[in-house]
Motif scaffolding. Structure first.
Motif, PDB file in Angstrom:
ATOM      1  N   MET A  10      36.428  26.471  52.424  1.00 50.78           N
ATOM      2  CA  MET A  10      35.922  27.155  51.235  1.00 50.78           C
ATOM      3  C   MET A  10      36.480  28.561  51.193  1.00 50.78           C
ATOM      4  O   MET A  10      36.509  29.256  52.202  1.00 50.78           O
ATOM      5  CB  MET A  10      34.396  27.220  51.259  1.00 50.78           C
ATOM      6  N   ARG A  11      36.948  28.979  50.004  1.00 51.66           N
ATOM      7  CA  ARG A  11      37.513  30.320  49.871  1.00 51.66           C
ATOM      8  C   ARG A  11      37.457  30.782  48.420  1.00 51.66           C
ATOM      9  O   ARG A  11      37.311  29.978  47.518  1.00 51.66           O
ATOM     10  CB  ARG A  11      38.948  30.363  50.375  1.00 51.66           C
ATOM     11  N   LEU A  12      37.567  32.098  48.257  1.00 52.65           N
ATOM     12  CA  LEU A  12      37.708  32.688  46.929  1.00 52.65           C
ATOM     13  C   LEU A  12      39.187  32.644  46.555  1.00 52.65           C
ATOM     14  O   LEU A  12      40.049  32.872  47.399  1.00 52.65           O
ATOM     15  CB  LEU A  12      37.235  34.142  46.927  1.00 52.65           C
ATOM     16  N   ARG A  13      39.491  32.412  45.311  1.00 46.37           N
ATOM     17  CA  ARG A  13      40.873  32.312  44.837  1.00 46.37           C
ATOM     18  C   ARG A  13      41.452  33.687  44.478  1.00 46.37           C
ATOM     19  O   ARG A  13      42.239  33.818  43.547  1.00 46.37           O
ATOM     20  CB  ARG A  13      40.924  31.394  43.617  1.00 46.37           C
ATOM     21  N   ILE A  14      41.122  34.691  45.239  1.00 43.03           N
ATOM     22  CA  ILE A  14      41.558  36.056  44.951  1.00 43.03           C
ATOM     23  C   ILE A  14      43.084  36.178  44.881  1.00 43.03           C
ATOM     24  O   ILE A  14      43.607  36.726  43.904  1.00 43.03           O
ATOM     25  CB  ILE A  14      40.970  37.049  45.977  1.00 43.03           C
ATOM     26  N   PRO A  15      43.844  35.670  45.851  1.00 42.68           N
ATOM     27  CA  PRO A  15      45.302  35.832  45.769  1.00 42.68           C
ATOM     28  C   PRO A  15      45.905  35.211  44.498  1.00 42.68           C
ATOM     29  O   PRO A  15      46.753  35.816  43.850  1.00 42.68           O
ATOM     30  CB  PRO A  15      45.822  35.123  47.021  1.00 42.68           C
ATOM     31  N   GLU A  16      45.440  34.023  44.142  1.00 44.24           N
ATOM     32  CA  GLU A  16      45.968  33.346  42.951  1.00 44.24           C
ATOM     33  C   GLU A  16      45.612  34.100  41.673  1.00 44.24           C
ATOM     34  O   GLU A  16      46.454  34.274  40.787  1.00 44.24           O
ATOM     35  CB  GLU A  16      45.428  31.909  42.849  1.00 44.24           C
ATOM     36  N   LEU A  17      44.373  34.541  41.586  1.00 45.85           N
ATOM     37  CA  LEU A  17      43.927  35.262  40.388  1.00 45.85           C
ATOM     38  C   LEU A  17      44.643  36.601  40.257  1.00 45.85           C
ATOM     39  O   LEU A  17      44.995  37.013  39.140  1.00 45.85           O
ATOM     40  CB  LEU A  17      42.410  35.449  40.417  1.00 45.85           C
ATOM     41  N   MET A  18      44.874  37.261  41.371  1.00 43.77           N
ATOM     42  CA  MET A  18      45.608  38.523  41.322  1.00 43.77           C
ATOM     43  C   MET A  18      47.050  38.287  40.861  1.00 43.77           C
ATOM     44  O   MET A  18      47.557  39.010  40.007  1.00 43.77           O
ATOM     45  CB  MET A  18      45.583  39.216  42.684  1.00 43.77           C
ATOM     46  N   LYS A  19      47.683  37.267  41.410  1.00 47.68           N
ATOM     47  CA  LYS A  19      49.063  36.969  41.042  1.00 47.68           C
ATOM     48  C   LYS A  19      49.168  36.631  39.556  1.00 47.68           C
ATOM     49  O   LYS A  19      50.078  37.101  38.870  1.00 47.68           O
ATOM     50  CB  LYS A  19      49.596  35.810  41.889  1.00 47.68           C
ATOM     51  N   GLU A  20      48.238  35.808  39.054  1.00 43.67           N
ATOM     52  CA  GLU A  20      48.237  35.430  37.642  1.00 43.67           C
ATOM     53  C   GLU A  20      48.138  36.650  36.727  1.00 43.67           C
ATOM     54  O   GLU A  20      48.623  36.628  35.604  1.00 43.67           O
ATOM     55  CB  GLU A  20      47.066  34.489  37.338  1.00 43.67           C
ATOM     56  N   ARG A  21      47.488  37.700  37.205  1.00 46.90           N
ATOM     57  CA  ARG A  21      47.281  38.901  36.394  1.00 46.90           C
ATOM     58  C   ARG A  21      48.244  40.036  36.743  1.00 46.90           C
ATOM     59  O   ARG A  21      48.106  41.142  36.260  1.00 46.90           O
ATOM     60  CB  ARG A  21      45.836  39.363  36.530  1.00 46.90           C
TER      61      ARG A  21
END
Length: 90
Positions: A10-21
């Protein structure tokens, strides 16, 4: 405060969301949040790759507001961990 030991699967999708933005740094995340996510927390979230054991509701709300997502969109579960749910009856 956020717990920093990891929960397998289980993890937060912080890296993906940051990259998308187009956010490359913890500083950029803290700035985008308008002060809702402080620098220390932003740094830990980015360094840990989103792996946490618990999260405060205020931080969850701040991250949702910052990224423009619902809580379920912040989390990711390892598909292999879901297999234990197959065949279970309520």
């Amino acid at each position: 405060m956020i717990g920093w030991r990891t929960v397998p699967g289980m993890r937060l999708r912080i890296p993906e969301l940051m990259k998308e933005r187009g956010l490359a740094t913890a500083y950029a995340l803290a700035q985008l949040s308008g002060g809702k996510v402080n620098m220390t927390t932003a740094y830990r979230l980015t360094r840990q790759g989103g792996k946490v054991t618990m999260i405060e509701m205020r931080l969850l709300e701040a991250l949702c507001d910052t990224f423009g997502v619902e809580p379920g969109e912040l989390f990711e579960r390892d598909p292999s961990r879901k297999s234990g749910m197959k065949g279970r009856k309520n």
